[in-house]
Design a protein around this motif. Sequence first.
Motif, PDB file in Angstrom:
ATOM      1  N   SER A  39      44.125  24.088   9.501  1.00  0.00           N
ATOM      2  CA  SER A  39      44.668  24.696  10.721  1.00  0.00           C
ATOM      3  C   SER A  39      43.555  25.305  11.563  1.00  0.00           C
ATOM      4  O   SER A  39      43.815  25.917  12.598  1.00  0.00           O
ATOM      5  N   GLY A  40      42.329  25.173  11.112  1.00  0.00           N
ATOM      6  CA  GLY A  40      41.208  25.667  11.878  1.00  0.00           C
ATOM      7  C   GLY A  40      41.113  27.171  11.965  1.00  0.00           C
ATOM      8  O   GLY A  40      40.380  27.710  12.791  1.00  0.00           O
ATOM      9  N   GLY A  41      41.882  27.866  11.120  1.00  0.00           N
ATOM     10  CA  GLY A  41      41.865  29.321  11.175  1.00  0.00           C
ATOM     11  C   GLY A  41      42.588  29.889  12.365  1.00  0.00           C
ATOM     12  O   GLY A  41      42.535  31.085  12.638  1.00  0.00           O
ATOM     13  N   LEU A  42      43.302  29.036  13.121  1.00  0.00           N
ATOM     14  CA  LEU A  42      44.007  29.503  14.311  1.00  0.00           C
ATOM     15  C   LEU A  42      45.338  30.138  13.933  1.00  0.00           C
ATOM     16  O   LEU A  42      45.982  29.754  12.968  1.00  0.00           O
ATOM     17  N   ASP A  43      45.768  31.134  14.722  1.00  0.00           N
ATOM     18  CA  ASP A  43      47.096  31.716  14.541  1.00  0.00           C
ATOM     19  C   ASP A  43      48.046  30.992  15.474  1.00  0.00           C
ATOM     20  O   ASP A  43      48.151  31.294  16.642  1.00  0.00           O
ATOM     21  N   ARG A  44      48.740  29.987  14.928  1.00  0.00           N
ATOM     22  CA  ARG A  44      49.580  29.170  15.796  1.00  0.00           C
ATOM     23  C   ARG A  44      50.794  29.926  16.316  1.00  0.00           C
ATOM     24  O   ARG A  44      51.483  29.456  17.208  1.00  0.00           O
ATOM     25  N   ARG A  45      51.080  31.097  15.751  1.00  0.00           N
ATOM     26  CA  ARG A  45      52.217  31.859  16.228  1.00  0.00           C
ATOM     27  C   ARG A  45      52.012  32.316  17.675  1.00  0.00           C
ATOM     28  O   ARG A  45      52.937  32.705  18.355  1.00  0.00           O
ATOM     29  N   LYS A  46      50.776  32.276  18.140  1.00  0.00           N
ATOM     30  CA  LYS A  46      50.487  32.680  19.500  1.00  0.00           C
ATOM     31  C   LYS A  46      50.530  31.490  20.465  1.00  0.00           C
ATOM     32  O   LYS A  46      50.363  31.644  21.659  1.00  0.00           O
ATOM     33  N   ASN A  47      50.715  30.302  19.918  1.00  0.00           N
ATOM     34  CA  ASN A  47      50.648  29.099  20.739  1.00  0.00           C
ATOM     35  C   ASN A  47      51.983  28.371  20.772  1.00  0.00           C
ATOM     36  O   ASN A  47      52.764  28.414  19.840  1.00  0.00           O
ATOM     37  N   GLY A  48      52.217  27.684  21.884  1.00  0.00           N
ATOM     38  CA  GLY A  48      53.274  26.690  21.929  1.00  0.00           C
ATOM     39  C   GLY A  48      54.694  27.181  22.140  1.00  0.00           C
ATOM     40  O   GLY A  48      55.624  26.399  22.046  1.00  0.00           O
ATOM     41  N   THR A  49      54.930  28.476  22.414  1.00  0.00           N
ATOM     42  CA  THR A  49      56.292  28.930  22.655  1.00  0.00           C
ATOM     43  C   THR A  49      56.725  28.530  24.064  1.00  0.00           C
ATOM     44  O   THR A  49      55.902  28.257  24.941  1.00  0.00           O
ATOM     45  N   VAL A  50      58.033  28.482  24.283  1.00  0.00           N
ATOM     46  CA  VAL A  50      58.570  28.177  25.615  1.00  0.00           C
ATOM     47  C   VAL A  50      59.467  29.323  26.058  1.00  0.00           C
ATOM     48  O   VAL A  50      60.150  29.952  25.247  1.00  0.00           O
ATOM     49  N   LYS A  51      59.456  29.612  27.359  1.00  0.00           N
ATOM     50  CA  LYS A  51      60.252  30.714  27.891  1.00  0.00           C
ATOM     51  C   LYS A  51      61.702  30.315  28.086  1.00  0.00           C
ATOM     52  O   LYS A  51      62.591  31.161  28.056  1.00  0.00           O
ATOM     53  N   GLN A  52      61.936  29.040  28.323  1.00  0.00           N
ATOM     54  CA  GLN A  52      63.310  28.571  28.456  1.00  0.00           C
ATOM     55  C   GLN A  52      63.438  27.183  27.853  1.00  0.00           C
ATOM     56  O   GLN A  52      62.454  26.451  27.710  1.00  0.00           O
ATOM     57  N   SER A  53      64.643  26.833  27.498  1.00  0.00           N
ATOM     58  CA  SER A  53      64.900  25.567  26.839  1.00  0.00           C
ATOM     59  C   SER A  53      64.473  24.391  27.719  1.00  0.00           C
ATOM     60  O   SER A  53      64.610  24.426  28.934  1.00  0.00           O
ATOM     61  N   GLN A  54      63.936  23.353  27.066  1.00  0.00           N
ATOM     62  CA  GLN A  54      63.521  22.145  27.777  1.00  0.00           C
ATOM     63  C   GLN A  54      64.304  20.964  27.228  1.00  0.00           C
ATOM     64  O   GLN A  54      64.316  20.730  26.019  1.00  0.00           O
ATOM     65  N   MET A  55      64.951  20.212  28.111  1.00  0.00           N
ATOM     66  CA  MET A  55      65.736  19.061  27.717  1.00  0.00           C
ATOM     67  C   MET A  55      65.002  17.792  28.134  1.00  0.00           C
ATOM     68  O   MET A  55      64.673  17.618  29.306  1.00  0.00           O
ATOM     69  N   HIS A  56      64.739  16.922  27.164  1.00  0.00           N
ATOM     70  CA  HIS A  56      64.058  15.661  27.457  1.00  0.00           C
ATOM     71  C   HIS A  56      65.032  14.501  27.291  1.00  0.00           C
ATOM     72  O   HIS A  56      65.603  14.301  26.230  1.00  0.00           O
ATOM     73  N   HIS A  57      65.179  13.745  28.393  1.00  0.00           N
ATOM     74  CA  HIS A  57      65.945  12.504  28.386  1.00  0.00           C
ATOM     75  C   HIS A  57      64.966  11.350  28.540  1.00  0.00           C
ATOM     76  O   HIS A  57      63.748  11.548  28.594  1.00  0.00           O
ATOM     77  N   ALA A  58      65.496  10.148  28.679  1.00  0.00           N
ATOM     78  CA  ALA A  58      64.650   8.970  28.831  1.00  0.00           C
ATOM     79  C   ALA A  58      63.803   9.016  30.090  1.00  0.00           C
ATOM     80  O   ALA A  58      62.732   8.401  30.163  1.00  0.00           O
ATOM     81  N   ASP A  59      64.274   9.749  31.110  1.00  0.00           N
ATOM     82  CA  ASP A  59      63.545   9.791  32.371  1.00  0.00           C
ATOM     83  C   ASP A  59      62.848  11.133  32.612  1.00  0.00           C
ATOM     84  O   ASP A  59      62.439  11.431  33.734  1.00  0.00           O
ATOM     85  N   THR A  60      62.721  11.949  31.562  1.00  0.00           N
ATOM     86  CA  THR A  60      62.057  13.237  31.698  1.00  0.00           C
ATOM     87  C   THR A  60      60.568  13.087  31.369  1.00  0.00           C
ATOM     88  O   THR A  60      60.229  12.667  30.260  1.00  0.00           O
ATOM     89  N   PRO A  61      59.670  13.415  32.288  1.00  0.00           N
ATOM     90  CA  PRO A  61      58.236  13.252  32.007  1.00  0.00           C
ATOM     91  C   PRO A  61      57.771  14.147  30.855  1.00  0.00           C
ATOM     92  O   PRO A  61      58.284  15.251  30.663  1.00  0.00           O
ATOM     93  N   ILE A  62      56.815  13.654  30.107  1.00  0.00           N
ATOM     94  CA  ILE A  62      56.120  14.449  29.101  1.00  0.00           C
ATOM     95  C   ILE A  62      54.751  14.790  29.686  1.00  0.00           C
ATOM     96  O   ILE A  62      53.943  13.897  29.947  1.00  0.00           O
ATOM     97  N   VAL A  63      54.523  16.067  29.894  1.00  0.00           N
ATOM     98  CA  VAL A  63      53.242  16.517  30.442  1.00  0.00           C
ATOM     99  C   VAL A  63      52.487  17.238  29.338  1.00  0.00           C
ATOM    100  O   VAL A  63      52.966  18.240  28.799  1.00  0.00           O
ATOM    101  N   THR A  64      51.340  16.719  28.988  1.00  0.00           N
ATOM    102  CA  THR A  64      50.597  17.262  27.866  1.00  0.00           C
ATOM    103  C   THR A  64      49.102  17.194  28.122  1.00  0.00           C
ATOM    104  O   THR A  64      48.656  16.483  29.033  1.00  0.00           O
ATOM    105  N   THR A  65      48.350  17.922  27.333  1.00  0.00           N
ATOM    106  CA  THR A  65      46.892  17.904  27.439  1.00  0.00           C
ATOM    107  C   THR A  65      46.321  17.231  26.202  1.00  0.00           C
ATOM    108  O   THR A  65      46.563  17.678  25.080  1.00  0.00           O
ATOM    109  N   ILE A  66      45.586  16.132  26.431  1.00  0.00           N
ATOM    110  CA  ILE A  66      44.974  15.390  25.328  1.00  0.00           C
ATOM    111  C   ILE A  66      43.471  15.350  25.554  1.00  0.00           C
ATOM    112  O   ILE A  66      43.000  14.901  26.603  1.00  0.00           O
ATOM    113  N   ASN A  67      42.747  15.868  24.592  1.00  0.00           N
ATOM    114  CA  ASN A  67      41.287  15.907  24.675  1.00  0.00           C
ATOM    115  C   ASN A  67      40.803  16.577  25.960  1.00  0.00           C
ATOM    116  O   ASN A  67      39.841  16.131  26.604  1.00  0.00           O
ATOM    117  N   GLY A  68      41.535  17.627  26.361  1.00  0.00           N
ATOM    118  CA  GLY A  68      41.149  18.394  27.531  1.00  0.00           C
ATOM    119  C   GLY A  68      41.592  17.818  28.849  1.00  0.00           C
ATOM    120  O   GLY A  68      41.349  18.419  29.907  1.00  0.00           O
TER     121      GLY A  68
END
Length: 479
Positions: free
Chosen positions: A299-328
């Motif tokens: 886990s790299g010594g990281l505290d994942r509890r501080k990462n990745g939370t969402v403020k409101q629910s996100q619903m993904h359908h077939a036409d919902t974009p996935i926006v992410t960061t890969i390799n910066g």
Amino acid sequence: MWDQYISAANIEEVISALDQYREKARVVAGGTDLILEMERGVRPDVKILVDITRIPGLDQIVLDDQQWIHLGPRVTHNDCANSKLIREMAYPLARAAWEVGSPQIRNRGTIAGNVITGSPANDTISPLMALGAQVVLRSTSGTRIVPLEKFYLGVRRTTMQSDEALVDIRFPALQQNQRGTFIKYALRHAQAISLVNAAVIVTIENQKITQASITLGSVAPTIIHAVEAETYLVGRSLTESVIAKAAKLASDAARPITDVRSSASYRRAIVEVIVTRALNAILNKNETLGFPVEPVLLSGGLDRRKNGTVKQSQMHHADTPIVTTINGKVYTFETGQNKTLLRLLREDAGLIGTKEGCAEGECGACTVYLDGMAVMSCMVPAPRAHGAEITTVEGISEGDVLHPVQQAFVEKGAVQCGYCTPGFVMSAAKLLEEYPQPSREQIQQAITGNLCRCTGYYKIVEAIELAALLKQQGGDNHG
């Protein structure tokens, strides 16, 4: 594989979704069982996944005023194996959690998921039942508490209803006069399903046992107590003859089947062996022998509890974009919502360094970092990448400058056919984040989730040792 994917922001949203969709919905955290079942068509009715991995607070391990330990539904196997509280006050569970899968699987797979799947070969159920665990289930109708012994109806069958969410696993902490351990017997040391497992806990006063709990896994449709062995131990001191008799009674309690992994008679014989070993370990007070003081988590010594939370629910359908960061770099995907992260990376992002070997979480060729943790990308739903940070093997070098692990693999000849190499490199690089100067045992732990079909592990281990030296000499500019 699924039509909708909900990243829930709180447990109320989870319960509401389960109430609305019932049999069509499943909660997903690690997904290490569910994704495989959906891939194989075992869950044709499941169309909606409700992801709880971004809900804060569900990954807590706490001890209450009544000396009961509580595990949130997001607590992973690595959380348990690394928890000082679990190691000191529920050691059999820590040992069982450490025996599950590989570091990548333990980073995602949860104790709650193990409990809900309900396979009699699942490792953590045996110690939980020996500890007297209860599960807390919530729905829109209210909350109910079910002792684990009454939770199971048969192989992979539980009393849990389709609108219920497991919100807590709780059990009494072991006291000073209680000792226990867990022993797993399998066909290999890692990434193996139990042929047989056993959890043993005894309460000792004035050198005599006043209470005993012996639970057996993979020898019946559900985890079972060896009741006659438990009864026999009460009032006796642990001696060679007492241990032998109790182990034989435990073997007699087993009701195993013969399958492709073992015969029924062999399983009965192994029950006697491992219960003997467990009781001897308790007698000699060496239950923790072989358990790592500093477990490798990747886990790299990281505290994942501080990462990745969402403020409101996100619903993904077939036409919902996935926006992410890969390799910066920020990526927006208009497709791939019903794939695994592995296939999103290869097919939609064009990042083919991440390999597909087994697509079952067994080989490690698809190892990537998700919010700082090493995971098997074949076991992660692609929508989990939304808002996340992902690192693939293409992202660990600095331009034309190889990562020290990559450089060491070249220098030591650890690159053979090359197919498994990206996964090994990712595991090794994450190991060196946690332990810049790892022992050989830690190196071996780190790569238990990575299979080399060319069988060249010696060169791989040597390469990781060299990479640690290169980092120590200041040759790493990668963090």
